[in-house]
Design an enzyme around this catalytic site. Structure first.
Site, PDB file in Angstrom:
ATOM      1  N   SER A 168      32.852   4.941  33.544  1.00  0.00           N
ATOM      2  CA  SER A 168      31.505   4.430  33.295  1.00  0.00           C
ATOM      3  C   SER A 168      31.219   4.443  31.796  1.00  0.00           C
ATOM      4  O   SER A 168      31.916   3.806  31.033  1.00  0.00           O
ATOM      5  CB  SER A 168      30.489   5.253  34.091  1.00  0.00           C
ATOM      6  N   LYS A 220       5.355  -2.447  35.138  1.00  0.00           N
ATOM      7  CA  LYS A 220       5.415  -1.232  34.323  1.00  0.00           C
ATOM      8  C   LYS A 220       6.132  -0.131  35.093  1.00  0.00           C
ATOM      9  O   LYS A 220       6.837   0.694  34.523  1.00  0.00           O
ATOM     10  CB  LYS A 220       3.991  -0.785  33.947  1.00  0.00           C
TER      11      LYS A 220
END
Length: 339
Positions: A168, A220
């Protein structure tokens, strides 16, 4: 009555002593807590000298006096001849160790180590990063990869060696290098993105607990731990993950254009041998073997930056050790306590 008086006096003295100790300790901690961390400590040590010490020690144990004498004699002749024949300037190798955690806080030290190398490295020098990480936060490993990119941008050869794992975010760092080495069973890949979080909304409702969250901006907040999530929020969250994944794929493809990026960017990982077949790494070799090879023609140095602990941290550690020792003495136990 006289006994009670003496006993009371003893208690008063004991309490006074304890209070005095607490005041002193409190003063030290208060003073230390106001201090900022001291400047970091930069260490540059010779790996070549350490390897030579190991070899000399082994020869002293294994060779006879006559053999050792002959070896030293031959070595002097060989070095003299090499210095006479060779006009090539031998470069230096700077070794940086990066053992990354989930939050990638080690990047703070890495940036100092890279800066140090860039201030002294010459074009003929090179950098070896011994990398070990299973990945973590996107912004942290993105910055770590950018630190390694600084080396490439200065046209200094960069090699990343993976002895255990570079997955990763760890592989995001590794792919920046001019060449990637990996041990045969090192874990490589996991070019993917994951995010997960629990949701306690049903539990709160069951307990008759209301949760309110107010935002300005449609997205948001997409998913929440305590509020009731909806399909629109989930879809937006998956969209954001996919955007990050595309950025990750693009980054790897930019640095290793020979890769079939769609084949390797599935979130899977592979061991070293298979990773080489896929083009994720260049050579199956441990960092130890690579360093031994480099040591034949180069001087090798380890570059390490660490932050000094302040007085409060040192005092806390000393107090912990003292408490542990005292408890062991009192209880007659030898195992580690409270860790």
């Amino acid at each position: 009555m006289e006994f009670l008086y003496e006993y009371g006096l003893f208690i008063a003295k004991a309490v006074t002593i304890v209070v005095a100790i607490l005041l002193v300790v409190g003063g030290i901690i208060s003073l230390a807590s106001k201090q900022k961390h001291g400047k970091g400590n930069l260490e540059i040590t010779s790996i070549s000298d350490r390897l030579e010490e190991i070899a000399n020690h082994a020869r002293q144990l294994l060779l006879t006096k006559e053999q050792l004498k002959q070896f030293n004699k031959d070595k002097k002749k060989r070095v003299k001849q090499e210095n006479k024949d060779s006009k090539e300037i031998k470069g230096q190798v700077f070794v940086i160790d990066f053992n990354g955690s989930m939050d990638a806080h080690e990047v703070d030290n890495l940036r100092e180590e890279v800066t140090t190398v860039l201030t002294i490295a010459k074009p003929e020098d090179q950098v070896l990063v011994r990398l070990e990480s299973g990945g973590g936060v996107v912004h942290g490993y993105g910055l770590a990869a950018s630190q390694l990119q600084r080396i490439r941008d200065k046209n200094i050869k960069l090699t990343v060696a993976v002895d255990k794992v570079a997955a990763s975010g760890g592989y995001m760092m590794a792919c920046v290098a001019d060449q990637v080495l990996a041990a045969k069973f090192a874990i490589i890949g996991s070019i993917g993105v994951i995010a997960q979080l629990p949701n306690f909304n049903k539990l709160l409702k069951k307990s008759n607990i209301d949760f309110e969250q107010h935002t300005a901006g449609e997205f948001k907040r997409t998913l929440t731990m305590f509020g009731e999530n909806n399909d629109q929020g989930r879809e937006k969250f998956r969209e954001e993950l996919e955007d990050v994944h595309q950025m990750f794929k693009g980054f790897v493809a930019e640095h290793r254009p020979e890769l079939d990026i769609n084949k390797v960017a599935t979130g899977e990982y592979w061991y070293g041998s298979k990773a080489k077949e896929l083009g994720l790494v260049d050579t199956i070799q441990t960092s130890d073997d690579y360093l031994l090879t480099l040591n034949e023609t180069n001087k090798i140095f380890s570059v390490k930056y660490s932050i000094k602990k302040n007085i409060a941290e040192k005092f806390g550690f000393a107090a912990s050790v003292a408490l542990e020792t005292a408890l062991v003495k009192v209880w007659g136990k030898t195992q580690t306590l409270f860790r």
